[in-house]
Motif scaffolding. Structure first.
Motif, short mmCIF file in Angstrom:
data_model
loop_
_atom_site.label_atom_id
_atom_site.label_comp_id
_atom_site.label_asym_id
_atom_site.label_seq_id
_atom_site.Cartn_x
_atom_site.Cartn_y
_atom_site.Cartn_z
N TYR A 223 14.79 45.26 100.16
CA TYR A 223 14.28 46.63 100.17
C TYR A 223 15.31 47.63 100.69
O TYR A 223 15.15 48.86 100.51
CB TYR A 223 13.01 46.72 101.03
CG TYR A 223 13.25 46.54 102.51
CD1 TYR A 223 13.49 47.64 103.34
CD2 TYR A 223 13.26 45.28 103.10
CE1 TYR A 223 13.73 47.48 104.70
CE2 TYR A 223 13.49 45.11 104.44
CZ TYR A 223 13.72 46.20 105.24
OH TYR A 223 13.97 46.04 106.58
N LYS A 224 16.40 47.14 101.30
CA LYS A 224 17.42 48.03 101.85
C LYS A 224 18.36 48.57 100.78
O LYS A 224 19.09 49.54 101.03
CB LYS A 224 18.23 47.29 102.91
CG LYS A 224 17.53 47.10 104.25
CD LYS A 224 17.44 48.43 104.99
CE LYS A 224 17.03 48.23 106.44
NZ LYS A 224 16.97 49.53 107.16
N ARG A 225 18.39 47.94 99.62
CA ARG A 225 19.25 48.44 98.55
C ARG A 225 18.78 49.81 98.07
O ARG A 225 17.59 50.14 98.19
CB ARG A 225 19.27 47.45 97.39
CG ARG A 225 19.87 46.09 97.75
CD ARG A 225 21.38 46.21 97.92
NE ARG A 225 21.99 44.94 98.33
CZ ARG A 225 22.42 44.02 97.49
NH1 ARG A 225 22.28 44.20 96.18
NH2 ARG A 225 22.98 42.91 97.94
N ASP A 226 19.67 50.59 97.51
CA ASP A 226 19.36 51.96 97.11
C ASP A 226 18.16 52.00 96.17
O ASP A 226 18.19 51.40 95.09
CB ASP A 226 20.58 52.59 96.43
CG ASP A 226 20.36 54.04 96.06
OD1 ASP A 226 19.78 54.77 96.88
OD2 ASP A 226 20.74 54.43 94.95
N ARG A 227 17.10 52.67 96.58
CA ARG A 227 15.88 52.88 95.80
C ARG A 227 15.34 51.56 95.23
O ARG A 227 14.84 51.50 94.10
CB ARG A 227 16.15 53.90 94.69
CG ARG A 227 16.63 55.24 95.25
CD ARG A 227 16.79 56.31 94.21
NE ARG A 227 15.49 56.81 93.77
CZ ARG A 227 15.33 57.95 93.10
NH1 ARG A 227 16.38 58.69 92.81
NH2 ARG A 227 14.14 58.35 92.72
N ALA A 228 15.41 50.52 96.04
CA ALA A 228 15.07 49.18 95.56
C ALA A 228 13.61 49.06 95.15
O ALA A 228 13.29 48.36 94.18
CB ALA A 228 15.40 48.15 96.64
N ILE A 229 12.72 49.70 95.87
CA ILE A 229 11.29 49.58 95.53
C ILE A 229 11.03 50.22 94.17
O ILE A 229 10.34 49.65 93.32
CB ILE A 229 10.42 50.22 96.63
CG1 ILE A 229 10.61 49.48 97.96
CG2 ILE A 229 8.94 50.19 96.21
CD1 ILE A 229 9.94 50.16 99.14
N GLU A 230 11.61 51.38 93.94
CA GLU A 230 11.45 52.03 92.64
C GLU A 230 12.06 51.17 91.53
O GLU A 230 11.48 51.04 90.44
CB GLU A 230 12.13 53.39 92.66
CG GLU A 230 11.45 54.40 93.57
CD GLU A 230 12.31 55.63 93.77
OE1 GLU A 230 12.28 56.50 92.89
OE2 GLU A 230 13.04 55.68 94.78
#
Length: 244
Positions: A223-230
């Motif tokens: 989830y820490k990656r850039d805009r990972a949830i999206e």
């Protein structure tokens, strides 16, 4: 991913957030900055018409297992109930964070506490989702001796979601612990049988078996990656997808 131009792959999802996702990077307590960063992504997901349920953990506040060495002073069941209450605190923080951003939410708890949260009622949760509200699910399953992974699998199955998004610190499932073994290999896609056969760690086995029986896919991602949830909701190839 462009800021405004993406299309969701899924219509209804369940996001499983550990308590650490709302914490201060290994320290106890709630980080308002982390909550806001997650909230901004959830706001954009809901704006795309995605029906979103969120199961929150409580490890940033309290873990029942931390009392395991305490002898008989605090019973294991009591420790687990304390952990469930910690998830409600995180749920309240996430709820207020989202509502300050203009996102309508409902907090439901499996442990009844009507002064701060609705009781979890499946049909009511479904109605909230259909009305575009983010449903935050706290209190685990309401029972000791199971994890919030189990709560995610159970609620995901009950609510008919298309995928369980398991947000972690690791960017997928590996054949060894990547934080210990630099040569660990990441899987992009796994079957339920492969996970069972090789004993891979996706989530606790009770929760995993529930997803396998329901044929409910699990996406494990960082989830820490850039805009990972999206990106996960958009169906981009991130993390590891576990399916039939």
């Amino acid at each position: 991913m462009p800021d405004t131009d993406w299309t969701p792959k899924y219509k209804r999802v369940l996001l499983k957030l550990s308590g650490e996702a709302l914490g201060h990077g290994g320290k106890s307590g709630i980080s308002l900055d982390e909550a806001a960063a997650i909230g901004e992504q959830l706001k954009r997901v809901v704006a795309r018409g995605v029906q979103l349920a969120v199961v929150v953990g409580g490890g940033n506040i309290l873990r029942g297992a931390q009392f395991s060495a305490g002898g008989e002073t605090i019973k294991p069941a009591t420790a687990d109930y304390m952990g469930m209450l910690a998830t409600v605190m995180n749920g309240l923080a996430l709820q207020d964070t989202l509502e300050a951003m203009g996102v309508e939410t409902r907090l439901q708890s499996a442990v009844r506490m009507e002064t701060v949260a609705e009781p979890y009622i499946r049909r009511r949760a479904l109605r909230h989702l259909e009305k575009g509200r983010v449903v935050i699910l706290a209190g685990g399953t309401g029972n000791p001796f199971v994890t919030t992974d189990t709560a995610a699998a159970l609620r995901g199955t009950e609510l008919g979601v298309e995928v369980v998004l398991k947000a972690t610190r690791v960017d997928g499932v590996y054949n060894a612990d990547p934080e210990v073994n630099e040569f660990a290999e990441k899987y992009d896609r796994l079957t339920y049988d492969k996970v069972m056969r090789d004993g891979l760690r996706v989530m606790d086995m009770g929760a995993f078996d529930m997803c396998r029986t329901a044929k409910l896919p699990i996406l494990v991602f960082n989830y820490k990656r850039d805009r990972a949830i999206e990106r996960a909701v958009a169906g981009e190839p991130i993390g590891t997808i576990v399916a039939g």
